[in-house]
Design a protein around this motif. Structure first.
Motif, PDB file in Angstrom:
ATOM      1  N   VAL A 280       1.064  -1.458  -0.087  1.00 48.59           N
ATOM      2  CA  VAL A 280       0.078   0.057   0.043  1.00 48.59           C
ATOM      3  C   VAL A 280       0.912   1.184  -0.024  1.00 48.59           C
ATOM      4  O   VAL A 280       1.402   1.401   1.040  1.00 48.59           O
ATOM      5  CB  VAL A 280      -0.991   0.018   1.160  1.00 48.59           C
ATOM      6  CG1 VAL A 280      -1.756   1.323   1.317  1.00 48.59           C
ATOM      7  CG2 VAL A 280      -1.778  -1.265   1.256  1.00 48.59           C
ATOM      8  N   ALA A 281       0.999   1.867  -1.054  1.00 54.12           N
ATOM      9  CA  ALA A 281       2.058   3.046  -1.169  1.00 54.12           C
ATOM     10  C   ALA A 281       1.240   4.301  -1.814  1.00 54.12           C
ATOM     11  O   ALA A 281       0.522   4.138  -2.706  1.00 54.12           O
ATOM     12  CB  ALA A 281       3.209   2.584  -2.223  1.00 54.12           C
ATOM     13  N   GLU A 282       1.856   5.397  -1.120  1.00 53.07           N
ATOM     14  CA  GLU A 282       1.105   6.457  -1.408  1.00 53.07           C
ATOM     15  C   GLU A 282       2.263   7.586  -1.548  1.00 53.07           C
ATOM     16  O   GLU A 282       3.312   7.767  -0.828  1.00 53.07           O
ATOM     17  CB  GLU A 282       0.286   6.870  -0.286  1.00 53.07           C
ATOM     18  CG  GLU A 282      -0.146   8.460  -0.246  1.00 53.07           C
ATOM     19  CD  GLU A 282      -0.822   8.849   0.959  1.00 53.07           C
ATOM     20  OE1 GLU A 282      -1.076   7.849   1.846  1.00 53.07           O
ATOM     21  OE2 GLU A 282      -1.171   9.955   0.947  1.00 53.07           O
TER      22      GLU A 282
ATOM     23  N   SER B 178      -2.256  -1.527  -3.505  1.00 48.69           N
ATOM     24  CA  SER B 178      -2.661  -0.269  -3.869  1.00 48.69           C
ATOM     25  C   SER B 178      -1.550   0.654  -4.226  1.00 48.69           C
ATOM     26  O   SER B 178      -0.979   0.822  -2.939  1.00 48.69           O
ATOM     27  CB  SER B 178      -3.692   0.240  -2.981  1.00 48.69           C
ATOM     28  OG  SER B 178      -4.444   1.391  -3.101  1.00 48.69           O
ATOM     29  N   ILE B 179      -1.440   1.277  -5.204  1.00 49.78           N
ATOM     30  CA  ILE B 179      -0.431   2.370  -5.426  1.00 49.78           C
ATOM     31  C   ILE B 179      -0.994   3.499  -5.938  1.00 49.78           C
ATOM     32  O   ILE B 179      -1.576   3.708  -6.933  1.00 49.78           O
ATOM     33  CB  ILE B 179       0.520   1.607  -6.356  1.00 49.78           C
ATOM     34  CG1 ILE B 179       1.240   0.674  -5.705  1.00 49.78           C
ATOM     35  CG2 ILE B 179       1.578   2.775  -6.757  1.00 49.78           C
ATOM     36  CD1 ILE B 179       1.826  -0.405  -6.460  1.00 49.78           C
ATOM     37  N   VAL B 180      -0.643   4.785  -5.220  1.00 41.20           N
ATOM     38  CA  VAL B 180      -1.472   5.704  -5.581  1.00 41.20           C
ATOM     39  C   VAL B 180      -0.539   7.129  -5.501  1.00 41.20           C
ATOM     40  O   VAL B 180       0.082   7.305  -4.422  1.00 41.20           O
ATOM     41  CB  VAL B 180      -2.706   6.251  -4.683  1.00 41.20           C
ATOM     42  CG1 VAL B 180      -3.259   7.711  -4.815  1.00 41.20           C
ATOM     43  CG2 VAL B 180      -3.819   5.184  -4.479  1.00 41.20           C
TER      44      VAL B 180
ATOM     45  N   GLN C 126      -3.471   4.482  -8.801  1.00 38.32           N
ATOM     46  CA  GLN C 126      -4.214   5.790  -9.493  1.00 38.32           C
ATOM     47  C   GLN C 126      -3.046   6.631  -9.608  1.00 38.32           C
ATOM     48  O   GLN C 126      -2.221   6.878  -8.450  1.00 38.32           O
ATOM     49  CB  GLN C 126      -5.375   6.262  -8.168  1.00 38.32           C
ATOM     50  CG  GLN C 126      -5.963   7.448  -8.731  1.00 38.32           C
ATOM     51  CD  GLN C 126      -7.240   7.604  -8.093  1.00 38.32           C
ATOM     52  OE1 GLN C 126      -7.903   6.488  -7.393  1.00 38.32           O
ATOM     53  NE2 GLN C 126      -7.974   8.592  -8.158  1.00 38.32           N
TER      54      GLN C 126
END
Lengths: 263, 253
Positions: B155-157, B177-179, B241
């Motif tokens: 999970v990267a932001e 999830s990568i945003v 995203q």
């Protein structure tokens, strides 16, 4: 610690992730409560299965059993479990844990070990609340996203779960979880508290990805109450130009009113 | 005499590992390590069940000899490792805080490959993570996020920065999830990976050399530029995203 609490902690207990004091409390309760022991043994068996379980190649037996359980449950509970539940089976250990929790709390019915009244929806709502507590409040961001995605599969949900989703959408530490929660909430948009929460969030939202997600959701819902906020964003100098462009592509200029867009 | 020197140097060589000023901390009962840092941080895996800060790689951040007998004072915590890093155990989690300023040399540390990670650097610094089979959560603000040889879930932001990820395989247990807001998202996956791709690229493009089996939606959302599809018959969700940049999804070479 009572039996209900003990059963909530069983997954974590078997995984060995409990704090020492909680672990001891669970052990103490297991020693004196037969039904907890029974639940523990069943969960242990299930989870041992899961550990061997290859997501790419599910063993036919396991898939069949859980599919049967879910089908049965679906009939009993007027389609509360989604038709898509089959897709869920393709998964994934934690999702199987969800099934395990279903088995635990509804389990008595299926295994004939406890006596949960048929079609007892109140009971089932309790189960879903348990689900929300167990997964939506996980320390792992990935598991929270998984739980959020799981709620999308449900055809309806209770206020408690919605509130947890709204809380994740507004406050989760990870934007990734917040985006998933927003798109999950769109599935329950006929509920006024959901609409209000999405509108309220847009009025304070600073993250561009979330802003655009919320604007898109609310436009799809034909929600005019967001227009004041959109106009404000368009008139603010510190709104990045790519957001303004994005808003303009989403909303007809007539609705935005005025032609003094400062791009 | 020569023999003496030889023996002496041999003894010195043997003593050397004992006198090395590496910092090591056992991770018994620890399931997750949370790392916060203003300077760039590099997290590498090793086969010991410990947290290891090697002197060789963190020399510049070590308390200087001149400061012998003095205690460094930091606003955000206490240096209990001699490397300007504070470590604190909370239940089953270990909180590691680099107390150094953002211009300091990168903080390099080693952890066991199976331990869950949360790494945060809310400045212009880079986060590099290599070689973990566990769940990895990363949050950056303006620097790069470079993740190599991981299995996920990730999970990267990022905010204004690239996210580069190389998966050695893709963990199917829960979603990745990568945003990011602006920058590139560049992901390399094994060619036989099974995944459900959901990518939102409001103002960017999606490029891939995979055979993406696109999902046809009954009611596609207006103006939502989304790419959805399955890789190799589908699998765990891989959500990507990028608000103001492109997404590159590549086969691992």
């Amino acid at each position: 610690m009572n039996c209900k609490e003990t059963q909530q902690f069983l997954v974590a207990y078997i995984e060995g992730t409990l704090e020492e004091t909680t672990r001891q409390a669970v052990e103490a309760n297991l020693e004196k409560c037969d039904s907890c022991q029974q639940a523990y043994r069943e969960l242990r068996i299930l989870m041992d299965h899961m550990d061997q379980y290859e997501p790419k190649l599910p063993t036919p037996d396991l898939e069949l059993n859980v599919a049967k359980m879910l089908q049965k449950e679906q009939k009993q509970l007027n389609g509360l479990a989604s038709k898509k539940s089959r897709n869920l089976l393709r998964s994934l250990k934690p999702l199987m844990q969800v099934a395990a929790i279903f088995v635990l709390f509804l389990g008595g019915y299926f295994y004939g070990l406890q006596h949960i009244p048929k079609s007892n929806k109140a009971e089932l709502n309790g189960v879903k609340a348990q689900l929300a507590e167990v997964l939506l409040e996980s320390r792992s961001a990935s598991k929270r996203i998984q739980a959020v995605n799981y709620t999308k599969e449900l055809e309806n949900t209770d206020v408690k779960t919605l509130k947890v989703l709204i809380d994740l959408m507004a406050h989760d530490k990870h934007i990734n979880v917040r985006l998933s929660a927003a798109s999950a909430l769109a599935h329950f948009s006929e509920d006024e508290i959901v609409r209000e929460a999405l509108i309220a969030q847009l009025s304070v939202e600073e993250n561009p990805n979330m802003q655009v997600e919320l604007i898109q959701l609310l436009i799809d819902l034909k929600e005019d109450r967001i227009l004041p906020r959109i106009k404000e964003m368009m008139s603010r100098k510190d709104t990045p130009s790519f957001i303004k462009t994005q808003i303009q592509s989403q909303i007809p200029e007539s609705k935005l009113g005025g032609k003094t867009m400062d791009i | 005499m020569k023999a003496m020197i030889f023996i002496l140097s041999l003894v010195l060589c043997c003593l050397n590992p004992l006198t090395a000023q590496d910092f090591e901390y056992p991770l018994k009962d620890i399931t997750k390590v949370l790392i916060g840092s203003k300077n760039s941080v590099m997290v590498k895996s090793h086969d010991q069940a410990t947290l290891l800060i090697k002197e060789l790689e963190n020399e510049k951040n070590k308390t200087p000899k001149k400061a012998a007998g003095l205690k460094p004072i930091f606003q955000e915590g206490e240096d209990n490792t001699t490397y300007g890093v504070e470590i604190k155990k909370e239940n089953t989690e270990l909180i590691v805080t680099s107390l150094l300023n953002r211009r300091a040399a990168p903080f390099v540390l080693y952890l066991p490959a199976g331990i869950d990670l949360y790494v945060e650097s809310l400045t212009t610094s880079d986060i590099t993570i290599n070689g973990f089979t566990s769940e990895v959560e990363v949050k950056n603000f303006k620097g790069e996020i470079i993740l190599t040889n991981l299995t996920g879930p990730i999970v990267a932001e990022n905010d204004k920065g690239n996210i580069l990820v190389t998966f050695s395989s893709l963990n199917q247990s829960s979603p990745t999830s990568i945003v990011t807001v602006s920058g590139d998202i560049d992901i390399a996956l094994p060619k036989d990976v099974q995944a459900n791709i959901v990518s939102k690229i409001p103002t960017g493009e999606f490029y891939t050399d995979f055979d993406l089996n696109q999902t046809v939606e009954r009611n596609p959302r207006t103006n939502a530029r989304t790419v959805k599809g399955t890789l190799n018959n589908g699998g765990v969700e891989l959500f990507i995203q990028n608000f103001n940049g492109n997404v590159y999804l590549r086969k691992l070479k």
